[in-house]
Design an enzyme around this catalytic site. Structure first.
Site, PDB file in Angstrom:
ATOM      1  N   SER A  46       1.470  -0.898   0.183  1.00 16.84           N
ATOM      2  CA  SER A  46      -0.268   0.465  -0.033  1.00 16.84           C
ATOM      3  C   SER A  46       0.723   1.095  -0.198  1.00 16.84           C
ATOM      4  O   SER A  46       1.728   1.327   1.074  1.00 16.84           O
ATOM      5  CB  SER A  46      -0.763   0.153   1.208  1.00 16.84           C
ATOM      6  OG  SER A  46      -1.259   1.260   1.475  1.00 16.84           O
ATOM      7  N   GLY A  47       0.528   2.598  -0.813  1.00 16.90           N
ATOM      8  CA  GLY A  47       1.587   2.755  -1.052  1.00 16.90           C
ATOM      9  C   GLY A  47       2.789   3.584  -1.289  1.00 16.90           C
ATOM     10  O   GLY A  47       3.111   4.164  -2.481  1.00 16.90           O
ATOM     11  N   THR A  58      -1.461   2.192  -7.892  1.00 19.68           N
ATOM     12  CA  THR A  58      -2.367   3.700  -8.201  1.00 19.68           C
ATOM     13  C   THR A  58      -2.124   4.417  -9.847  1.00 19.68           C
ATOM     14  O   THR A  58      -2.600   4.871 -10.581  1.00 19.68           O
ATOM     15  CB  THR A  58      -3.452   3.761  -7.452  1.00 19.68           C
ATOM     16  OG1 THR A  58      -3.365   2.886  -7.000  1.00 19.68           O
ATOM     17  CG2 THR A  58      -4.939   4.456  -8.039  1.00 19.68           C
ATOM     18  N   ASN A  97      -1.190   6.370   3.479  1.00 18.54           N
ATOM     19  CA  ASN A  97      -1.082   5.833   1.768  1.00 18.54           C
ATOM     20  C   ASN A  97      -2.028   7.415   1.710  1.00 18.54           C
ATOM     21  O   ASN A  97      -3.233   6.344   2.796  1.00 18.54           O
ATOM     22  CB  ASN A  97      -1.416   4.615   0.677  1.00 18.54           C
ATOM     23  CG  ASN A  97      -1.404   5.480  -0.605  1.00 18.54           C
ATOM     24  OD1 ASN A  97      -1.278   6.719  -0.989  1.00 18.54           O
ATOM     25  ND2 ASN A  97      -1.811   5.038  -1.501  1.00 18.54           N
ATOM     26  N   SER A 136      -5.067   5.718  -0.249  1.00 22.53           N
ATOM     27  CA  SER A 136      -4.677   3.686  -0.763  1.00 22.53           C
ATOM     28  C   SER A 136      -6.502   3.771  -1.600  1.00 22.53           C
ATOM     29  O   SER A 136      -7.219   3.900  -1.011  1.00 22.53           O
ATOM     30  CB  SER A 136      -5.287   3.927   0.964  1.00 22.53           C
ATOM     31  OG  SER A 136      -4.519   2.749   0.799  1.00 22.53           O
ATOM     32  N   SER A 137      -6.602   2.856  -2.172  1.00 21.69           N
ATOM     33  CA  SER A 137      -7.439   2.455  -2.603  1.00 21.69           C
ATOM     34  C   SER A 137      -8.129   1.388  -1.931  1.00 21.69           C
ATOM     35  O   SER A 137      -6.588   0.392  -1.374  1.00 21.69           O
ATOM     36  CB  SER A 137      -7.214   1.750  -4.294  1.00 21.69           C
ATOM     37  OG  SER A 137      -6.363   2.566  -4.665  1.00 21.69           O
ATOM     38  N   GLY A 178      -2.303  -3.473  -2.043  1.00 18.64           N
ATOM     39  CA  GLY A 178      -1.139  -3.967  -1.827  1.00 18.64           C
ATOM     40  C   GLY A 178      -1.263  -4.593  -0.470  1.00 18.64           C
ATOM     41  O   GLY A 178      -2.368  -4.466   0.579  1.00 18.64           O
ATOM     42  N   GLU A 235      -1.401  -5.745   2.879  1.00 17.92           N
ATOM     43  CA  GLU A 235      -0.705  -4.844   4.038  1.00 17.92           C
ATOM     44  C   GLU A 235      -0.220  -5.721   5.440  1.00 17.92           C
ATOM     45  O   GLU A 235      -0.727  -6.402   6.124  1.00 17.92           O
ATOM     46  CB  GLU A 235      -2.704  -4.387   4.614  1.00 17.92           C
ATOM     47  CG  GLU A 235      -2.293  -3.170   3.133  1.00 17.92           C
ATOM     48  CD  GLU A 235      -4.284  -2.440   3.582  1.00 17.92           C
ATOM     49  OE1 GLU A 235      -5.084  -2.935   3.726  1.00 17.92           O
ATOM     50  OE2 GLU A 235      -4.768  -1.358   2.904  1.00 17.92           O
TER      51      GLU A 235
HETATM   52  N1  LIG Z   1       4.978   7.625 -10.360  1.00 13.85           N
HETATM   53  C1  LIG Z   1       4.878   8.429  -9.218  1.00 13.85           C
HETATM   54  N2  LIG Z   1       5.681   9.766  -8.867  1.00 13.85           N
HETATM   55  C2  LIG Z   1       5.363  10.446  -8.272  1.00 13.85           C
HETATM   56  N3  LIG Z   1       4.318  10.130  -7.265  1.00 13.85           N
HETATM   57  C3  LIG Z   1       4.207   9.384  -7.304  1.00 13.85           C
HETATM   58  C4  LIG Z   1       4.607   8.176  -8.492  1.00 13.85           C
HETATM   59  N4  LIG Z   1       3.372   7.419  -7.711  1.00 13.85           N
HETATM   60  C5  LIG Z   1       2.719   7.405  -6.199  1.00 13.85           C
HETATM   61  N5  LIG Z   1       3.310   8.399  -5.959  1.00 13.85           N
HETATM   62  C6  LIG Z   1       2.440   8.949  -4.615  1.00 13.85           C
HETATM   63  O1  LIG Z   1       2.942   8.342  -3.583  1.00 13.85           O
HETATM   64  C7  LIG Z   1       1.144   7.947  -3.047  1.00 13.85           C
HETATM   65  C8  LIG Z   1       0.227   6.841  -3.377  1.00 13.85           C
HETATM   66  O2  LIG Z   1       0.620   6.997  -4.477  1.00 13.85           O
HETATM   67  P1  LIG Z   1      -0.592   5.343  -4.449  1.00 13.85           P
HETATM   68  O3  LIG Z   1      -0.808   4.837  -5.919  1.00 13.85           O
HETATM   69  O4  LIG Z   1      -1.772   5.681  -5.043  1.00 13.85           O
HETATM   70  O5  LIG Z   1      -0.410   4.092  -3.913  1.00 13.85           O
HETATM   71  P2  LIG Z   1      -0.641   2.631  -3.498  1.00 13.85           P
HETATM   72  O6  LIG Z   1      -2.078   2.465  -5.052  1.00 13.85           O
HETATM   73  O7  LIG Z   1      -0.086   1.664  -4.234  1.00 13.85           O
HETATM   74  O8  LIG Z   1      -1.353   2.137  -2.532  1.00 13.85           O
HETATM   75  C9  LIG Z   1       0.467   8.667  -4.326  1.00 13.85           C
HETATM   76  O9  LIG Z   1      -0.364   9.607  -3.984  1.00 13.85           O
HETATM   77  C10 LIG Z   1       1.636  10.313  -4.958  1.00 13.85           C
HETATM   78  O10 LIG Z   1       1.357  11.125  -4.127  1.00 13.85           O
HETATM   79 MG   LIG Z   2      -3.736   2.201  -5.015  1.00 15.80          MG
END
Ligand SMILES: Nc1ncnc2c1ncn2[C@@H]1O[C@H](COP(=O)(O)OP(=O)(O)O)[C@@H](O)[C@H]1O
Ligand SMILES: [Mg+2]
Length: 1078
Positions: free
Chosen positions: A110-111, A115, A160, A163-164, A390, A392
């Site tokens: 997660s994070g 996404t 996060n 977080s989804s 992810g 957790e």
């Molecule tokens: N490629 C990227 N460039 C910049 N920031 C990113 C990138 N990927 C993730 N982030 C940062 O990390 C945070 C968490 O990403 P997210 O995709 O929501 O994580 P996950 O879905 O894996 O839990 C996002 O809100 C963003 O701020």
């Molecule tokens: Mg996500």
């Protein structure tokens, strides 16, 4: 010239290694160091073969621009530095061109950025796939489904901020051209417990906060909501605001997105009504009430909130109130109604809220699917993007974490299966021998959870369905019995003594060693959550709502469709959907993005080695590399390999004509690469050690430098040569211009010279011709004259006999007479004036008349003088005679003369007769006075002058005193023998007397007068007429004067100017008297 294509490679300018299979030595430290090095250089993507490792940068990097999209578009996977776009492009092209359905599997904690990665993939595909109004609308709808689902399905967690809280799998459908047609979204198990309770530091789903901050007052009023978060029990307060997140703005985005996706206004309205109802449900509170029969009962504390909910949802208030107080159980056609105590009432309330929300979410997904559904029935190509929650590990892990981690376990499983399978397939395809590789297979953990008889999920279901009292503890007991011996299961209560003394493991927990680490699960709530029980009274109350959406969300509440069968448990539902998903994924070509979280603080630039190391381990990345390298670290299709290294061998450089494989063979032989280091596959070369590849790279780099020098050399040569040629060309142009100019000048010169020469020649010719013509004419004339003379002679000879011999003379005389006649006649008309002084005389016409002409002039002059003289009176005659006399005497002798010519001779200047003073003198002189004039008598002694009257009579010269008139001297003319004077312009004169005469006793007179000329002339004339003797007049500048006995010399000197214009006289010595004449 065709556009030169620059072939680049992942290997160019790479930081560390871009592909982990090239790592040498291959161990955990170098793996992490490589990631770290690349992360520090903003390279967040690294490959393991075709798998992309993505490290969350936690800040926006400028690597997702439209320019980048263009850069990666239609390029081969290994051509550019690792990027998520490269993977997206590869997947999209393989879908479009090779007709292979694709799935993109994004995994990670997660994070870790899953996404975000899924959004990047979708936006890349949207950017590169077809264009056009219709296609754009589809793309827009697909992309805009994200904000809607994120608002309802995402929440801030400790890991996060966004977080989804649900799993999402989206199929994007394309037509044969690669244009998007539509999509289908599947959602997996929303974490609905979050609706009623959030762990510390976390928030409820975004949408609640978004409505309260972003909706207009009007709208809030309609929804019977207030802006203040603290009014709502369901909203965790400690982190209601998230840094950097503008809920109000996001609300507008969500509404806009809903509109684009195709939600009708009334639908949107209903959705928000449900959200508001859920929020308000949390505010319903119960109080206990004892009943007569001793049963506990509960009562709603404040019915106001309930009333508002019912107004909002169109539910009959009494029906809902009853549903919160009673539970009806139907068994064997019998209805039994029991009251609910306070705890049960709260349970019912929360169950309703959770169900309302999660069903709303599912409805949203369905509704979005309706909008984005492909409109055609043609065969579609599919690209699936999986973004699932992810792995957790929290402090308190419950049923949700168990489910989530099970799902991740399954994904890891499919990852292992597919990579291995793919690798094996490639070896078979390429005809290379397969060597077995040791790696951790998590199939055993999956089995622990999902096995149909002994799996944890199966046992949970068993417990839930079992009659009798069922609690979480009985469930744990069962687990302890069945799973005790499982390697990955740990529990304090198990028969296995391993954990009997493990204090880190509480009694109410069990622990599973997941592939990603050990996770301890609290059994509390497992049974309930798995049952997912909603009292039938509540679902029926909902079904009765006068609200079409809520009614639709609870179809089982319809009494007509009453179903006594238990609904499937949450666990089995999830297991089934995961199984479907896995089946689905297996039919597609997988593409992996493995997201890694560099730190726990959501901070940029921080790389926590330990955290990354842990993720690498459980993701099995190192094994992934090993599998990939099984035997051979690197492989490449022959064409790009030859293209990249062909410059290292003479035969292949610059062009290889044969098949690429043969070329690579020649190349490798030439480079003397040991045979065990490589293997030839069907379409690829396999290189065993990265060392060999790096050697090739080094050689290539060296060779490129040489080639660059060569190119530079050739280019310089070319440049100089073109420049030289240009200069030469220019020089020729200049020279030609100059030559032309010079020739022009020369030509002009020659031309003008030619013209001059020509004109001279022409002139010469013309003159020659003229001469000839003149000569000819003269010849003609001469001939004519000769002829005339000849004729004359002939004629005269002929006619001579007819003339007398002297005829010529007669003719001559006649002619002469005629000429003289003519001369005189002409002279008559040309006579000058009669003035004697007129000098004019006509020119002589004929030479022979010269003497005649002169004589005629003389005669004429004499004649006109006579004529002139004839006019004079006697007196005039006398005057002229005197003047003539003076002229003869003094002209050209005495300088004083010219001045006297104009003066008339008056004689008697002093009128003696009229002046009574001189009566005596008059009386004494009875003769006619010729001259009476005052003169100066020079004293002989000192040269001083004394005025005297000078009288000349017929016979005498008298000198008298000027004042008295007394006669001083009287000299008869006969005694005057000489008069001397100077030749100069003075009036001095000496009268010399005859020696021995009476008057001579006193000596000669030295006088001076203004009228010297007149006096001398008259003296001379009178003397001549009286004595008949010519008086001697001596003109000399030095003469002697007799003074008594002495002779004194009077000398005239010219030049003294002492007394102005008056001559002065001075006695110098006894003998010399000097007169200075000016
Ligand atoms: N490629 C990227 N460039 C910049 N920031 C990113 C990138 N990927 C993730 N982030 C940062 O990390 C945070 C968490 O990403 P997210 O995709 O929501 O994580 P996950 O879905 O894996 O839990 C996002 O809100 C963003 O701020
Ligand atoms: Mg996500």
């Amino acid at each position: 010239m065709a556009k030169m294509e620059v072939k680049t490679s992942l290997l160019d300018d790479m930081i560390g290694v871009g592909d982990m299979v090239l790592l040498e030595p291959l161990d955990e430290d170098s793996f992490i160091n490589n990631l770290k090095k690349r992360f520090d250089h903003n390279e967040v993507y690294t490959y393991i073969g075709s798998v992309v490792i993505s490290i969350n940068p936690y800040r926006s990097l400028p690597i997702y621009t439209p320019e980048k999209v263009e850069e990666y578009r239609n390029r081969n996977f290994y051509e550019l530095s690792p990027h998520i776009f490269a993977l997206s492009d590869e997947a999209y092209r393989s879908l479009r061109d090779q007709d292979k359905d694709q799935c993109i599997l994004i995994t990670g904690e997660s994070g870790a950025g899953k996404t975000e990665a899924s959004k990047l993939v979708m936006s890349y595909v949207a950017a590169v796939c077809g264009k056009g109004a219709e296609v754009n609308q589809v793309k827009e709808q697909l992309l805009q489904s994200n904000p809607v689902l994120e608002a309802f399905g995402n929440a801030k967690t400790v890991r996060n901020d966004n977080s989804s809280r649900f799993g999402k799998y989206m199929d994007i459908e394309f037509d044969f051209k690669g244009d998007p047609l539509g999509g289908v979204i599947s959602n997996y198990l929303l974490e609905k417990s979050r609706v009623v309770k959030q762990p510390r530091g976390e928030r409820n789903f975004h949408i609640f906060y978004q409505i309260l901050s972003g909706a207009s007052e009007d709208f809030l009023c309609k929804l019977k909501l207030e802006q203040d978060f603290s009014r709502y029990n369901y909203l965790g307060l400690d982190s209601a605001k998230v840094n950097g997140v503008d809920d109000a703005a996001n609300f507008r985005t969500v509404r806009n997105a809903m509109q684009i996706v195709g939600f009708m206004d009334h639908e949107t309205q209903s959705v928000f009504e449900v959200v508001a109802a859920v929020l308000k449900l949390g505010n319903i509170e119960f109080k206990p009430e004892s009943r007569v029969n001793g049963l506990d009962e509960s009562k709603i504390k404040d019915k106001n909130e309930l009333k508002e909910i019912c107004e909002l949802t169109g539910i009959d208030q009494s029906v809902l109130e009853r549903a919160f107080s009673f539970r009806t159980v139907e068994a064997k056609q019998e209805k039994v109604s029991t009251t609910l105590n306070v705890a049960q009432a709260y349970y019912a309330r929360d169950a309703l809220a959770k169900n309302l929300y999660s069903r709303l979410f599912s409805w949203l997904v369905t509704r979005i699917n309706e909008s984005i559904k492909a409109q055609t029935k043609v065969r579609k190509k599919v690209m699936g993007v999986l973004d699932i929650y992810g792995f957790e590990i929290f402090e308190d892990n419950s049923f949700e974490q168990f489910i989530i981690n099970y799902c991740n376990e399954k994904l890891q499983q499919i990852f292992i299966e597919l990579t291995l399978k793919e690798e094996q397939e490639e070896y078979i395809r390429e005809g290379i021998e397969w060597t077995h590789i040791e790696y951790f297979n998590n199939a055993i953990i999956c089995d622990l959870i999902e096995n149909n008889q002994t799996g944890i999920l199966a046992m949970l279901d068993e417990e839930c369905l079992r009659p009798g009292t069922v609690t979480d503890d009985t469930f744990l007991e069962k687990l302890n019995q069945v799973c005790a011996t499982h390697q990955h299961f740990e529990s304090r209560m198990s028969k296995c003594s391993r954990f009997l003394n493990d204090t880190t493991l509480p009694h109410s927990c069990f622990r599973i060693q997941h592939y990603a680490g050990k996770v301890m699960y609290q059994v509390e709530g497992f049974v309930d959550k798995n049952n997912d029980l909603l009292y039938r009274d509540l679902s029926q109350a909902m079904w009765k709502a006068n609200h079409s959406l809520i009614k639709a969300l609870f179809p089982e509440g319809n009494p007509a469709k009453i179903n006594l069968k238990r609904p499937p448990t949450a666990g089995s539902q999830f297991k089934a959907s995961v199984a479907t998903l896995m089946k689905n994924l297996q039919t597609k070509n997988p593409n992996y993005i493995r997201c890694i979280k560099p730190n726990d603080k959501k901070a940029a630039h921080v790389f926590n080695d330990a955290l990354v190391c842990h993720q690498i381990r459980y993701l099995g990345l190192l094994e992934n590399v090993r599998v990939r390298r099984a035997g051979y670290a690197f492989r490449q299709a022959y064409e790009p390999c030859l293209e990249r290294y062909k410059m290292l061998c003479k035969q292949t450089w610059p062009h290889w004509r044969g098949p690429a494989r043969a070329g690579v063979e020649v190349l490798f032989n030439e480079l003397e690469i040991p045979e065990e280091e490589f293997s030839f596959g069907r379409s690829k070369i396999f290189i065993r050690n990265p060392r060999t590849l790096f050697k090739l790279e080094d050689l290539r780099k060296q060779r490129l430098e040489d080639l660059a020098t060569l190119i530079e050399k050739i280019y310089r040569g070319w440049k100089c040569r073109t420049r030289f040629l240009l200069m030469k060309k220019s020089q020729i142009v200049i020279a030609s211009w100059y030559r032309r100019y010079a020739q022009q000048k020369k030509y002009q010169k020659i031309k003008s010279s030619a013209i001059i020469v020509q004109s001279y020649i022409r002139g010469w010719k013309a003159r020659k011709l003229l001469r000839e013509l003149k000569h000819q004419r003269r010849c003609n004339e001469a001939a004519t004259i000769i002829a005339a003379y000849w004729h004359g002679t002939q004629v005269r000879r002929e006619y001579r006999k007819f003339f007398r011999a002297n005829a010529g003379r007669k003719i001559y005389e006649f002619t002469l007479q005629r000429l003289i006649q003519k001369y005189f006649l002409e002279m008559k008309n040309k006579m000058p004036s009669l003035s004697p002084i007129d000098k004019n005389w006509p020119a002589r016409p004929y030479l022979f008349l010269d003497s005649t002409h002169k004589e005629l002039k003389r005669i004429f002059h004499l004649w006109r003088c006579k004529k002139y003289r004839d006019q004079f009176t006697d007196q005039q005659k006398l005057i002229y005679e005197e003047k003539l006399e003076a002229s003869e005497l003094f002209k050209d002798k005495k300088a004083l003369y010219p001045a006297s010519v104009g003066q008339p001779f008056q004689g008697a200047y002093l009128e003696i007769s009229k002046n009574p003073k001189y009566k005596k003198l008059k009386d004494a002189v009875d003769e006619k006075i010729i001259i009476a004039e005052v003169v100066n008598k020079i004293n002989r002694a000192n040269g001083k002058a004394t005025s005297r009257i000078f009288l000349l009579t017929k016979n005498n010269v008298l000198l008298a005193d000027q004042k008295s008139g007394n006669i001083k001297s009287e000299v008869p003319l006969g005694d005057v023998i000489k008069v001397s004077m100077s030749s100069q312009n003075d009036g001095f004169f000496a009268v010399h007397l005859k020696e021995g005469s009476g008057a001579a006793g006193k000596g000669d007179f030295l006088l001076s007068s203004d009228h010297l000329i007149e006096m001398a002339t008259k003296l001379y004339r009178t003397t001549l007429s009286q004595t008949k003797q010519k008086l001697n007049i001596e003109i000399s500048d030095e003469f002697l004067v007799q003074f008594r006995q002495d002779k004194v010399c009077v000398k005239f000197i010219q030049g003294s100017q002492k007394n102005g214009n008056i001559p002065t006289c001075k006695r110098k010595n006894n003998r010399l008297l000097e007169v200075a004449v000016p």
